[in-house]
Design an enzyme around this catalytic site. Structure first.
Site: not given
Length: 323
Positions: A220, A216-218, A211, A53, A213
């Site tokens: 909102g 980001g799809l989950l 991941s 990272y 979410l």
């Protein structure tokens, strides 16, 4: 904050894991410091990183940021259960990647220097190494444990049979082996329920979802689309279009429960018996504080059944192999 043991180990960790992949990539160092301080204030003691990272700062950059945060003192290192990972090539020279005994030794020492600490709580294999035998890997890890440089071993992105093979090799050597597995796991991506989770539960390995979410799809995304002039584009738009009906139903159900969709997604993972804690990877302080809300969300049996109806990944569970 809620706490649990990491797999079958006696190590106590927070139910939320602070993921640091965005430190040095999306979050500047000063913001990263503030997020880590806020995590401790909220009771989050489990931090996850990797030697690869760094984003624009290059491989190792994120570990260096964490190391400089530790160097400020104030009990920062002592209060942190520190997890990092190795596997990816750090440069193009041979033996600077994968899980050979040589790279485990070199990569570990390099991570310790960057993190400004003398031990790693959880040292994780970022990927299966198909070219290195488990006896070599475990011998190198045994040395690291004996030297006091590593306390526990974990894996990431392993298949169920990888977990079983790794644990059998460790048992032959009277070694603890793996105590955790990081896997992609969320309401939209539940394939690890097929074999990884049963293998982990059988071997006392805690699941650490990454991941949570689903990019980001989950979280909102539909509301963000409505409230912003910026439209979802590229791969994100393709993913949203492919799952739009489920995302819409999920958003409506979240409204019915009085919570944000992202809170529901994280809370659902916290209700799964195999899960130690999902990794939250905030870029901003606002994202961190919103993730902590999920700890206060209780989903009863009816709510969990409704989520299974919207996201029916549970139908791939092992019992469905046969009658």
């Amino acid at each position: 904050m809620q706490y649990t043991h990491l797999g079958r180990s006696g190590l106590t960790v927070s139910r939320l894991v602070l993921g640091t992949m965005n430190f040095g990539m999306e979050a500047e160092e000063a913001d990263s410091f503030r997020i880590m301080d806020a995590a401790h204030e909220a009771g989050v003691n489990f931090f996850d990183t990797a030697n690869r990272y760094g984003g624009k700062t290059g491989p190792g950059g994120t570990e260096s940021i964490i190391g400089r945060w530790f160097a400020q003192g104030g009990g920062r290192r002592e209060k942190t259960v520190l997890a990092t990972k190795l596997y990816g090539d750090m440069d193009e020279w041979p033996n600077n990647g994968k899980l050979s005994a040589l790279n485990i030794r070199r990569a570990l020492d390099a991570s310790l220097r960057r993190l400004q600490t003398d031990y790693i709580d959880l040292y994780q294999f970022h990927h299966i190494d198909r070219g290195t035998p488990w006896d070599e890997i475990w011998q190198a890890m045994e040395v690291a444990v004996q030297q006091g440089k590593v306390l526990y071993a974990g894996s990431s992105n392993f298949a169920g049979w990888h977990l079983a093979t790794a644990q059998e090799a460790a048992r032959r050597r009277d070694f603890t082996g793996l105590v955790s597995e990081q896997s992609l796991y969320n309401l939209l991506e539940r394939s690890i329920e097929l074999e990884v989770i049963p293998a982990a539960q059988h071997n006392g390995i805690g699941i650490i979802p990454w991941s949570p979410l689903h990019g980001g799809l989950l979280g909102g995304v539909l509301k963000k689309e409505r409230d912003s002039s910026r439209r979802t584009t590229g791969r994100a738009k393709e993913a949203l279009d492919a799952h739009r009906e489920q995302i819409e139903r999920d958003a409506d159900f979240a409204d019915e429960l009085g919570h944000e969709p992202g809170d529901i997604a994280l809370a659902w993972l916290l209700h799964q018996p195999a899960v130690t804690g999902p990794i939250i990877g905030p870029r901003t302080m606002e994202q961190f504080t919103s993730a902590v809300r999920a700890l206060d969300v209780h989903l009863d049996a009816d709510a969990l059944a409704k989520l299974d109806e919207i996201f029916p990944g549970h139908r791939t569970a092992p019992e469905d192999y046969a009658w």
